[in-house]
Design an enzyme around this catalytic site. Structure first.
Site, PDB file in Angstrom:
ATOM      1  N   ARG A 136     -37.279 -20.603   8.489  1.00 16.14           N
ATOM      2  CA  ARG A 136     -36.619 -21.248   9.709  1.00 16.14           C
ATOM      3  C   ARG A 136     -35.987 -19.937  10.306  1.00 16.14           C
ATOM      4  O   ARG A 136     -35.033 -19.396   9.349  1.00 16.14           O
ATOM      5  CB  ARG A 136     -35.542 -22.307   9.459  1.00 16.14           C
TER       6      ARG A 136
ATOM      7  N   ALA B  18     -31.209 -34.241  16.199  1.00 14.75           N
ATOM      8  CA  ALA B  18     -30.313 -33.860  17.371  1.00 14.75           C
ATOM      9  C   ALA B  18     -31.039 -33.625  18.702  1.00 14.75           C
ATOM     10  O   ALA B  18     -32.003 -33.068  18.905  1.00 14.75           O
ATOM     11  CB  ALA B  18     -29.697 -32.543  17.198  1.00 14.75           C
ATOM     12  N   PRO B  19     -30.640 -34.209  19.767  1.00 17.99           N
ATOM     13  CA  PRO B  19     -31.581 -34.318  21.024  1.00 17.99           C
ATOM     14  C   PRO B  19     -31.067 -33.027  21.608  1.00 17.99           C
ATOM     15  O   PRO B  19     -30.120 -31.971  21.237  1.00 17.99           O
ATOM     16  CB  PRO B  19     -31.072 -35.510  21.946  1.00 17.99           C
TER      17      PRO B  19
ATOM     18  N   CYS C 279     -43.274 -21.282  16.689  1.00 17.96           N
ATOM     19  CA  CYS C 279     -44.049 -21.821  15.616  1.00 17.96           C
ATOM     20  C   CYS C 279     -44.666 -23.301  16.451  1.00 17.96           C
ATOM     21  O   CYS C 279     -45.838 -23.520  16.578  1.00 17.96           O
ATOM     22  CB  CYS C 279     -43.424 -22.011  14.542  1.00 17.96           C
TER      23      CYS C 279
ATOM     24  N   LYS D  43     -47.151 -23.570  19.508  1.00 20.64           N
ATOM     25  CA  LYS D  43     -48.658 -22.958  19.186  1.00 20.64           C
ATOM     26  C   LYS D  43     -49.376 -23.829  18.075  1.00 20.64           C
ATOM     27  O   LYS D  43     -50.403 -24.211  18.170  1.00 20.64           O
ATOM     28  CB  LYS D  43     -48.574 -21.662  18.941  1.00 20.64           C
TER      29      LYS D  43
END
Length: 438
Positions: A150, A249-250, A258, A261
């Site tokens: 991440r 979470a909006p 990542c 694609k």
């Protein structure tokens, strides 16, 4: 004693992999064709925004376990070579492997015969099998070892992974063991599979996260229509162990290097096999609609109507990176929204802690290094990235220079305590604000 490891590509994944493997005790040579970048890295200068990465690079250099080169011949003694090269989305949505294939043409002439080749980049299913039959690589063990890093947490994720996925062909047990051994210092669980399953698992993971994000953004829209609060809804959902609180979470949409694609590549792969992956396709469409929804919300905030004109207004934007903790602008929904506003005749002034003024590719958005400049004469402020730095801004000072005390908080970042005793009106995502949907 550690292994002799080669890393091809000093981008986000490659540099993180190289620095972390050196930290784990391996001797790593990282090769990249960008001479200027290599010179900076040799001097310990890291331009990528990633907590702990610069420190690990300098540590590896100082202890002579990490080196950088532009010469592929530097990989001749490597026992394992990791391919960490860009596989961007092609015109048809499929992964473009041109850079990877060009690199392989060179590597075939310099790698020792027993060197294990590892695809760490996200590649289409069948790539590892194809490489084992490519000219100059025939008979060589090719292992799939996709990354699950991440941005903003990459160093932590590499050194403390949930799992290590190692995909190898039948009879390549020794090569798989060699790759798994690179991560012995992490103590992580190693998951073994065939190469096709490993390649598909990476796409499946990212596509599932994209679906989850599109789900919560659509749920936020429903909350607004019925007067519910998305935060209370997702808090309740996240307490269910089968669902969990992450990726609930909006926001203004999902992006980055990542998810966009990889969802498109998975759709192309499914179509090629006659599989209708409607769930993922609808998640992509929902994401595209989300950006338009944010623009409508801004129109409503400024004009009182979702179709009101914004021409001639000035709007301040807080955040341009696709998420906090990184300066990555690739497929950033924040950038997309800011540029859409410009196309509607808005003067957009933006600030991001990791995007300096003068950063190319953002025109006609005007980027400033001072966050307080975004509020000057602004008809509204729009929070597009969830940077914690925004919580500590002097909001009374921002209100004093704004044309209208309005905030469109697309990340639901700001609470009443953050804004103190200001007169700002805050319009969030999925928080029950009436009249903001078409």
């Amino acid at each position: 004693m550690g292994s002799r490891v080669g890393v091809v590509g000093a981008g986000y994944v490659g540099l993180t992999s190289a620095a972390c493997l050196a930290h784990l005790g391996h001797h790593v040579i990282c090769v990249d064709n960008d001479e200027a970048k290599v010179e900076r890295l040799r001097a310990g200068s890291v331009s990528i925004v990633e907590p702990g990465l610069a420190e690990l690079v300098r540590e590896g250099l100082a202890e002579e376990r990490l080196a950088f080169s532009t010469d592929p011949c530097a990989l001749t003694e490597a026992e394992v070579v990791l391919l960490c090269l860009p596989t961007p989305m092609g015109d048809g949505g499929e992964a473009d492997l041109e850079v990877l294939d060009r690199a392989l043409d060179t590597l075939a002439t310099v790698l020792r015969p027993d060197c294990t080749l590892v695809t760490k980049s996200t590649v289409p299913v069948g790539t590892a099998a194809r490489l084992t039959e490519a000219p100059g690589l025939a008979g060589r063990a090719v292992v799939s070892n996709p990354e699950f890093l991440r941005e903003g947490h990459a160093v932590h994720d590499f050194l403390h992974p949930d799992r290590i996925l190692v995909g190898a062909g039948h009879g390549d047990t020794e090569a798989a063991d060699r790759v798994a051994g690179l991560y012995a210092g992490t103590g992580a669980r190693v998951v073994r599979s065939d190469t096709a399953s490993a390649e598909l698992a990476k796409y499946a993971s990212n596509a599932f996260l994209a679906v989850k994000l599109s789900f919560v953004n659509t749920m936020a829209d429903l909350c607004e229509r019925v007067g519910a609060d998305i935060t209370r809804v997702t808090d309740t959902m996240g307490m269910d162990g089968r669902i969990g609180p992450d990726f609930l979470a909006p926001g203004p949409g999902w992006g980055g290097s990542c998810l966009p694609k990889d969802t498109h590549a998975l759709l192309r792969a499914a179509e090629a096999e006659g599989v209708d992956f409607a769930l993922v396709r609808d998640a992509v469409r929902a994401n595209e609609r989300q950006q338009a929804m944010v623009v409508r919300k801004i129109r409503y905030a400024v004009t009182g109507a979702v179709d009101g004109t914004l021409t001639g207004t000035r709007i301040g934007v807080l955040g341009l990176a696709f998420k906090a903790g990184t300066g990555d602008l690739r497929d950033s929904p924040a950038v997309a929204v800011a540029q859409q506003l410009c196309r509607h005749g808005v003067t957009v002034v933006a600030h991001d802690p990791c995007v300096p003024a003068g950063t190319p590719g953002l025109d006609p958005v005007h980027v400033v290094d001072d966050p307080y400049l975004v509020a000057k004469d602004a008809s509204a402020l729009v929070v597009l990235t969830e940077w914690p730095e925004f919580l500590t801004l002097n909001w009374q000072r921002l209100e004093a220079v704004a044309a209208q005390p309005i905030i469109v908080d697309t990340r639901n970042l700001l609470g009443g305590t953050t804004l103190g005793h200001t007169g700002f009106r805050v319009i969030g995502i999925g928080t029950g604000e009436p009249g903001t949907h078409a």
